[in-house]
Design a protein around this motif. Structure first.
Motif, mmCIF file in Angstrom:
data_model
loop_
_atom_site.group_PDB
_atom_site.id
_atom_site.type_symbol
_atom_site.label_atom_id
_atom_site.label_comp_id
_atom_site.label_asym_id
_atom_site.label_seq_id
_atom_site.Cartn_x
_atom_site.Cartn_y
_atom_site.Cartn_z
ATOM 1 N N SER A 10 24.970 -0.317 25.862
ATOM 2 C CA SER A 10 25.393 -0.676 24.503
ATOM 3 C C SER A 10 26.783 -1.294 24.510
ATOM 4 O O SER A 10 27.062 -2.239 23.768
ATOM 5 C CB SER A 10 25.360 0.555 23.588
ATOM 6 N N TYR A 11 27.654 -0.756 25.356
ATOM 7 C CA TYR A 11 29.012 -1.284 25.450
ATOM 8 C C TYR A 11 29.003 -2.727 25.948
ATOM 9 O O TYR A 11 29.778 -3.559 25.484
ATOM 10 C CB TYR A 11 29.845 -0.403 26.382
ATOM 11 N N THR A 12 28.116 -3.004 26.903
ATOM 12 C CA THR A 12 28.013 -4.364 27.433
ATOM 13 C C THR A 12 27.629 -5.348 26.335
ATOM 14 O O THR A 12 28.224 -6.427 26.198
ATOM 15 C CB THR A 12 26.969 -4.427 28.567
ATOM 16 N N ILE A 13 26.641 -4.971 25.536
ATOM 17 C CA ILE A 13 26.220 -5.844 24.433
ATOM 18 C C ILE A 13 27.346 -5.991 23.413
ATOM 19 O O ILE A 13 27.606 -7.092 22.905
ATOM 20 C CB ILE A 13 24.946 -5.290 23.772
ATOM 21 N N LYS A 14 28.013 -4.885 23.110
ATOM 22 C CA LYS A 14 29.127 -4.934 22.149
ATOM 23 C C LYS A 14 30.207 -5.892 22.623
ATOM 24 O O LYS A 14 30.757 -6.678 21.841
ATOM 25 C CB LYS A 14 29.692 -3.529 21.953
ATOM 26 N N ARG A 15 30.510 -5.844 23.928
ATOM 27 C CA ARG A 15 31.534 -6.724 24.479
ATOM 28 C C ARG A 15 31.086 -8.183 24.461
ATOM 29 O O ARG A 15 31.852 -9.073 24.108
ATOM 30 C CB ARG A 15 31.865 -6.290 25.907
ATOM 31 N N GLU A 16 29.813 -8.420 24.832
ATOM 32 C CA GLU A 16 29.295 -9.786 24.896
ATOM 33 C C GLU A 16 29.182 -10.441 23.518
ATOM 34 O O GLU A 16 29.245 -11.659 23.404
ATOM 35 C CB GLU A 16 27.932 -9.794 25.585
ATOM 36 N N THR A 17 28.984 -9.632 22.482
ATOM 37 C CA THR A 17 28.791 -10.180 21.134
ATOM 38 C C THR A 17 30.016 -9.995 20.241
ATOM 39 O O THR A 17 29.924 -10.139 19.022
ATOM 40 C CB THR A 17 27.574 -9.526 20.465
ATOM 41 N N LYS A 18 31.147 -9.669 20.854
ATOM 42 C CA LYS A 18 32.364 -9.456 20.073
ATOM 43 C C LYS A 18 32.706 -10.707 19.255
ATOM 44 O O LYS A 18 32.660 -11.828 19.753
ATOM 45 C CB LYS A 18 33.531 -9.115 21.009
ATOM 46 N N ASP A 19 33.029 -10.486 17.972
ATOM 47 C CA ASP A 19 33.400 -11.557 17.038
ATOM 48 C C ASP A 19 32.249 -12.535 16.787
ATOM 49 O O ASP A 19 32.484 -13.657 16.327
ATOM 50 C CB ASP A 19 34.629 -12.325 17.542
ATOM 51 N N LYS A 20 31.018 -12.135 17.082
ATOM 52 C CA LYS A 20 29.848 -12.963 16.802
ATOM 53 C C LYS A 20 29.119 -12.411 15.571
ATOM 54 O O LYS A 20 29.475 -11.364 15.040
ATOM 55 C CB LYS A 20 28.894 -12.977 18.001
ATOM 56 N N HIS A 21 28.100 -13.131 15.152
ATOM 57 C CA HIS A 21 27.257 -12.662 14.047
ATOM 58 C C HIS A 21 26.230 -11.690 14.617
ATOM 59 O O HIS A 21 25.341 -12.091 15.368
ATOM 60 C CB HIS A 21 26.567 -13.839 13.364
ATOM 61 N N ALA A 81 18.743 -11.026 10.016
ATOM 62 C CA ALA A 81 19.200 -11.835 11.148
ATOM 63 C C ALA A 81 18.499 -13.190 11.166
ATOM 64 O O ALA A 81 19.128 -14.224 11.448
ATOM 65 C CB ALA A 81 18.943 -11.086 12.458
ATOM 66 N N TYR A 82 17.204 -13.216 10.892
ATOM 67 C CA TYR A 82 16.416 -14.450 10.895
ATOM 68 C C TYR A 82 16.954 -15.441 9.860
ATOM 69 O O TYR A 82 17.173 -16.629 10.159
ATOM 70 C CB TYR A 82 14.957 -14.118 10.609
ATOM 71 N N VAL A 83 17.181 -14.954 8.650
ATOM 72 C CA VAL A 83 17.690 -15.816 7.572
ATOM 73 C C VAL A 83 19.067 -16.360 7.925
ATOM 74 O O VAL A 83 19.343 -17.557 7.772
ATOM 75 C CB VAL A 83 17.738 -15.030 6.241
ATOM 76 N N ASN A 84 19.942 -15.493 8.429
ATOM 77 C CA ASN A 84 21.299 -15.949 8.749
ATOM 78 C C ASN A 84 21.309 -16.926 9.918
ATOM 79 O O ASN A 84 22.130 -17.848 9.957
ATOM 80 C CB ASN A 84 22.198 -14.757 9.063
ATOM 81 N N ALA A 85 20.373 -16.747 10.868
ATOM 82 C CA ALA A 85 20.281 -17.678 11.997
ATOM 83 C C ALA A 85 19.966 -19.090 11.495
ATOM 84 O O ALA A 85 20.576 -20.068 11.942
ATOM 85 C CB ALA A 85 19.218 -17.204 12.982
ATOM 86 N N TRP A 86 19.009 -19.211 10.588
ATOM 87 C CA TRP A 86 18.664 -20.531 10.044
ATOM 88 C C TRP A 86 19.802 -21.108 9.199
ATOM 89 O O TRP A 86 20.050 -22.313 9.212
ATOM 90 C CB TRP A 86 17.381 -20.455 9.231
ATOM 91 N N LYS A 87 20.508 -20.254 8.470
ATOM 92 C CA LYS A 87 21.645 -20.742 7.680
ATOM 93 C C LYS A 87 22.758 -21.250 8.593
ATOM 94 O O LYS A 87 23.381 -22.289 8.302
ATOM 95 C CB LYS A 87 22.168 -19.631 6.765
ATOM 96 N N LEU A 88 23.013 -20.542 9.677
ATOM 97 C CA LEU A 88 24.014 -20.998 10.641
ATOM 98 C C LEU A 88 23.577 -22.303 11.295
ATOM 99 O O LEU A 88 24.398 -23.203 11.526
ATOM 100 C CB LEU A 88 24.247 -19.933 11.715
ATOM 101 N N TYR A 89 22.299 -22.408 11.591
ATOM 102 C CA TYR A 89 21.764 -23.639 12.182
ATOM 103 C C TYR A 89 21.910 -24.803 11.202
ATOM 104 O O TYR A 89 22.292 -25.918 11.587
ATOM 105 C CB TYR A 89 20.290 -23.444 12.548
ATOM 106 N N ALA A 90 21.660 -24.530 9.931
ATOM 107 C CA ALA A 90 21.713 -25.588 8.914
ATOM 108 C C ALA A 90 23.128 -26.096 8.678
ATOM 109 O O ALA A 90 23.328 -27.266 8.341
ATOM 110 C CB ALA A 90 21.107 -25.085 7.600
ATOM 111 N N THR A 91 24.109 -25.220 8.850
ATOM 112 C CA THR A 91 25.501 -25.608 8.589
ATOM 113 C C THR A 91 26.202 -26.148 9.822
ATOM 114 O O THR A 91 27.402 -26.442 9.775
ATOM 115 C CB THR A 91 26.295 -24.413 8.035
#
Length: 319
Positions: A10-21, A81-91
């Protein structure tokens, strides 16, 4: 990410996704499709009280308000997550530099994955560019919800995406909520504890859709300073090296069980100021060893013998 408990998955994922959506969820025996994706649920909404003529009721110069139960479609972790992924892709302008959206599933093997994912299983197959190999049709409730959510977005390079699917209007169907399709910036990451007794086995077809990364047992490192963590077990004023204990106990566990699954990772206990107390050691480590390592093996193992008397230990003596 899979491995023994305490290896830092879990720590590895937390570190890899730091400051991400990131949207995070945890699977458990009661998880199902609706709690993972979304469904209509009763919610309360404040409404003005009206009389038989439709006029708002006023008491003491104030409009009377009451809580009324209504049914609305409520997004759960996957759909958020799915909705936000498409919104990020659109912008993103051209879609190539879209910010990544992560859906993190903790303890994925504690839920019935086939039931939880349902037809979303089909979307896990990806093309080389990250889009889903196949698309699926959303149910009516989800279509109506997504049509409202995606009403104002414009998907860049829509013709390029459509051409990936034989020129069909996939992007238009996605906007209308008729089609479910993973964009290239949507990532699903999960953790699996190999020592847990899974209530639901994960079938091989589901496993093949994932990339697997083994997190081995190793001495802990402070990622900020890149220095080794020299944790100690403190018992009655004396200190013992935590990593030395792990090396020895894991060797014994490995020879006893012929398995890597029951071994302990460095972060199995959480030290405070570098110290693991005797109480922590007994409550966490000894409890795990007795219940997860020794319960399936005969008492004839030396593990359960008292060093002085040579007698077999009962649970309370061992504890």
């Amino acid at each position: 990410y899979y491995g023994a408990p305490g290896t830092g998955k879990s720590y590895t994922i937390k570190r890899e996704t730091k400051d991400k959506h990131v949207i995070r969820t945890t699977f458990h025996p009661d998880s199902d499709y609706s709690t993972f994706v979304g469904a209509y649920k009763p919610t309360t909404k404040e409404c003005y009280v009206r009389d038989s003529t439709g006029r708002v009721v006023v008491e003491e110069s104030k409009k009377v308000i009451e809580d009324r139960i209504i049914y609305t479609f409520v997004e759960q972790a996957f759909l958020q997550a799915y909705v936000n992924a498409w919104k990020l892709y659109a912008t993103s302008g051209d879609g190539k530099n879209a910010e990544p959206q992560y859906l993190v599933i903790e303890e994925i093997n504690r839920g019935n994955c086939a039931q939880i994912f349902g037809d979303l299983f089909q979307l896990l197959d990806r093309k080389d560019n990250g889009f889903s190999e196949y698309q699926i049709t959303a149910d009516t409730d989800m279509q109506n919800h997504l049509a409202k959510v995606f009403k104002d977005i414009e998907i860049p390079n829509a013709d390029v995406i459509d051409n990936m699917y034989d020129g069909r209007s996939i992007t238009e169907g996605t906007k209308k909520g008729e089609v479910l399709l993973f964009p290239s910036n949507f990532y699903i990451w999960a953790t699996m504890n190999t020592s847990d007794q899974s209530l639901f086995p994960i079938d091989s077809a589901f496993k093949r859709r994932w990339e697997w990364k083994y997190v081995p047992i190793s001495k802990g490192v402070d990622k900020e300073t890149n220095t080794e963590l020299n944790w100690r077990i403190q018992v009655k004023g004396s200190c013992y090296d935590w990593w030395s204990f792990l090396e020895k106990i894991n060797e014994r566990i490995g020879s006893l069980t012929s398995s890597q699954d029951k071994k302990l990772g460095f972060f199995f206990c959480k030290a405070k100021n570098g110290i693991i107390t005797a109480e922590q050691f007994v409550d966490k480590v000894l409890f795990f060893i007795w219940n997860e390592v020794l319960k399936d093996y005969e008492k004839e193992q030396d593990f359960l013998k008292d060093g002085d008397s040579g007698n077999f230990l009962t649970f309370d003596q061992f504890y």
